[in-house]
Scaffold this motif. Structure first.
Motif, PDB file in Angstrom:
ATOM      1  N   THR A  86      48.360  32.230  33.967  1.00  0.00           N
ATOM      2  CA  THR A  86      48.600  33.454  34.097  1.00  0.00           C
ATOM      3  C   THR A  86      48.344  34.770  35.470  1.00  0.00           C
ATOM      4  O   THR A  86      48.783  35.640  36.003  1.00  0.00           O
ATOM      5  CB  THR A  86      49.361  33.536  32.913  1.00  0.00           C
ATOM      6  OG1 THR A  86      49.985  32.883  32.465  1.00  0.00           O
ATOM      7  CG2 THR A  86      50.581  34.768  32.928  1.00  0.00           C
ATOM      8  N   VAL A  87      46.905  34.924  34.405  1.00  0.00           N
ATOM      9  CA  VAL A  87      45.965  35.763  35.391  1.00  0.00           C
ATOM     10  C   VAL A  87      46.034  35.642  36.503  1.00  0.00           C
ATOM     11  O   VAL A  87      46.884  37.274  37.611  1.00  0.00           O
ATOM     12  CB  VAL A  87      44.915  35.857  34.707  1.00  0.00           C
ATOM     13  CG1 VAL A  87      43.971  36.823  35.419  1.00  0.00           C
ATOM     14  CG2 VAL A  87      44.979  36.125  33.025  1.00  0.00           C
ATOM     15  N   LEU A  88      45.667  34.368  36.845  1.00  0.00           N
ATOM     16  CA  LEU A  88      45.274  33.875  38.578  1.00  0.00           C
ATOM     17  C   LEU A  88      46.591  34.361  39.416  1.00  0.00           C
ATOM     18  O   LEU A  88      46.791  35.354  40.533  1.00  0.00           O
ATOM     19  CB  LEU A  88      44.982  32.247  38.962  1.00  0.00           C
ATOM     20  CG  LEU A  88      44.778  32.102  40.053  1.00  0.00           C
ATOM     21  CD1 LEU A  88      43.986  32.348  40.781  1.00  0.00           C
ATOM     22  CD2 LEU A  88      44.960  30.579  40.362  1.00  0.00           C
ATOM     23  N   PHE A  89      47.691  33.816  38.836  1.00  0.00           N
ATOM     24  CA  PHE A  89      48.939  33.664  39.731  1.00  0.00           C
ATOM     25  C   PHE A  89      49.488  35.592  39.548  1.00  0.00           C
ATOM     26  O   PHE A  89      49.760  35.752  40.635  1.00  0.00           O
ATOM     27  CB  PHE A  89      49.823  32.992  39.152  1.00  0.00           C
ATOM     28  CG  PHE A  89      49.526  32.019  39.834  1.00  0.00           C
ATOM     29  CD1 PHE A  89      49.840  31.610  40.654  1.00  0.00           C
ATOM     30  CD2 PHE A  89      50.060  30.397  38.238  1.00  0.00           C
ATOM     31  CE1 PHE A  89      49.420  29.804  41.023  1.00  0.00           C
ATOM     32  CE2 PHE A  89      50.021  29.610  38.380  1.00  0.00           C
ATOM     33  CZ  PHE A  89      49.883  29.236  39.636  1.00  0.00           C
ATOM     34  N   THR A  90      49.480  35.787  38.434  1.00  0.00           N
ATOM     35  CA  THR A  90      49.363  37.324  38.009  1.00  0.00           C
ATOM     36  C   THR A  90      48.788  37.969  39.713  1.00  0.00           C
ATOM     37  O   THR A  90      49.244  38.856  39.866  1.00  0.00           O
ATOM     38  CB  THR A  90      49.744  38.020  37.235  1.00  0.00           C
ATOM     39  OG1 THR A  90      50.147  37.117  35.972  1.00  0.00           O
ATOM     40  CG2 THR A  90      49.933  39.733  36.662  1.00  0.00           C
ATOM     41  N   ALA A  91      47.076  38.510  39.176  1.00  0.00           N
ATOM     42  CA  ALA A  91      46.647  38.160  39.864  1.00  0.00           C
ATOM     43  C   ALA A  91      47.380  38.481  41.305  1.00  0.00           C
ATOM     44  O   ALA A  91      46.823  39.681  42.316  1.00  0.00           O
ATOM     45  CB  ALA A  91      45.089  38.523  40.202  1.00  0.00           C
ATOM     46  N   PHE A  92      47.654  37.697  41.940  1.00  0.00           N
ATOM     47  CA  PHE A  92      48.572  37.268  43.298  1.00  0.00           C
ATOM     48  C   PHE A  92      49.681  38.236  44.134  1.00  0.00           C
ATOM     49  O   PHE A  92      49.578  38.780  45.566  1.00  0.00           O
ATOM     50  CB  PHE A  92      47.920  36.062  43.586  1.00  0.00           C
ATOM     51  CG  PHE A  92      46.251  35.003  43.989  1.00  0.00           C
ATOM     52  CD1 PHE A  92      45.622  35.469  45.158  1.00  0.00           C
ATOM     53  CD2 PHE A  92      46.522  34.153  43.754  1.00  0.00           C
ATOM     54  CE1 PHE A  92      44.542  35.328  45.463  1.00  0.00           C
ATOM     55  CE2 PHE A  92      45.300  33.384  43.030  1.00  0.00           C
ATOM     56  CZ  PHE A  92      44.389  34.242  44.937  1.00  0.00           C
ATOM     57  N   SER A  93      50.085  37.818  43.068  1.00  0.00           N
ATOM     58  CA  SER A  93      51.636  38.422  43.722  1.00  0.00           C
ATOM     59  C   SER A  93      51.293  40.113  43.359  1.00  0.00           C
ATOM     60  O   SER A  93      51.785  41.012  43.982  1.00  0.00           O
ATOM     61  CB  SER A  93      52.334  38.319  42.179  1.00  0.00           C
ATOM     62  OG  SER A  93      51.437  38.586  40.686  1.00  0.00           O
ATOM     63  N   MET A  94      50.618  40.687  42.136  1.00  0.00           N
ATOM     64  CA  MET A  94      50.071  41.694  42.214  1.00  0.00           C
ATOM     65  C   MET A  94      48.727  43.025  43.460  1.00  0.00           C
ATOM     66  O   MET A  94      49.677  43.651  43.820  1.00  0.00           O
ATOM     67  CB  MET A  94      49.170  42.759  41.127  1.00  0.00           C
ATOM     68  CG  MET A  94      50.029  42.578  39.684  1.00  0.00           C
ATOM     69  SD  MET A  94      51.584  42.752  38.989  1.00  0.00           S
ATOM     70  CE  MET A  94      50.915  44.570  39.466  1.00  0.00           C
ATOM     71  N   MET A  95      48.965  41.522  43.852  1.00  0.00           N
ATOM     72  CA  MET A  95      47.441  42.390  44.963  1.00  0.00           C
ATOM     73  C   MET A  95      48.746  42.342  46.443  1.00  0.00           C
ATOM     74  O   MET A  95      48.873  43.195  46.903  1.00  0.00           O
ATOM     75  CB  MET A  95      46.683  41.274  45.593  1.00  0.00           C
ATOM     76  CG  MET A  95      45.276  41.691  44.364  1.00  0.00           C
ATOM     77  SD  MET A  95      44.119  40.032  45.041  1.00  0.00           S
ATOM     78  CE  MET A  95      44.404  39.130  44.027  1.00  0.00           C
TER      79      MET A  95
END
Length: 134
Positions: A57-66
């Motif tokens: 969740t953190v990984l995909f959230t970070a990529f989407s937020m970037m």
């Protein structure tokens, strides 16, 4: 005759009672240890699952937020980009504080070995009750 008296004398009754008490205590201890092991295995499985899900969740959230941040900054006029970067950074910092506090509060409500502790409390109350009856 003397041999049969030793086998069934008054000392044998006390020995049998002591042996039964020790057997019951060992059985209770074994039950509590088994319960603790089962709870620890279940908690370990849940923790591993939670860590994997949280990591993804953190990984995909970070990529989407970037990606979203790049799009937002790219869409803003050049004269307002610095202010937009400051606002976005402030919002992320505030969210980090909120989620950090939430995580701390959640970790304090841990239920590790709850059932084992309840059983030990019941055992203690039973022992105190039997001690008070004497």
């Amino acid at each position: 005759m003397a041999h049969s008296r030793q086998r069934y004398g008054p000392g044998k009754g006390v020995f049998n009672i002591g042996q039964r008490i020790i057997t019951i205590l060992v059985s209770m201890l074994e039950t509590r240890i088994r319960l603790a092991v089962i709870e620890l295995q279940a908690e370990k499985f849940n923790l591993i699952q939670l860590l994997l899900i949280s990591g993804l969740t953190v990984l995909f959230t970070a990529f989407s937020m970037m990606s979203l941040i790049v799009l937002i900054i790219w869409a803003i006029d050049p004269q307002y980009r610095l202010m937009a970067i400051c606002i976005i950074t402030g919002i992320f910092f505030l969210l980090a504080i909120i989620f950090g506090l939430w995580s701390l509060r959640k970790s304090h409500r841990s239920t590790l070995l709850r059932h084992t502790l309840q059983e030990l409390e019941i055992d203690r109350q039973l022992l105190e009750a039997s001690h008070d009856d004497k």
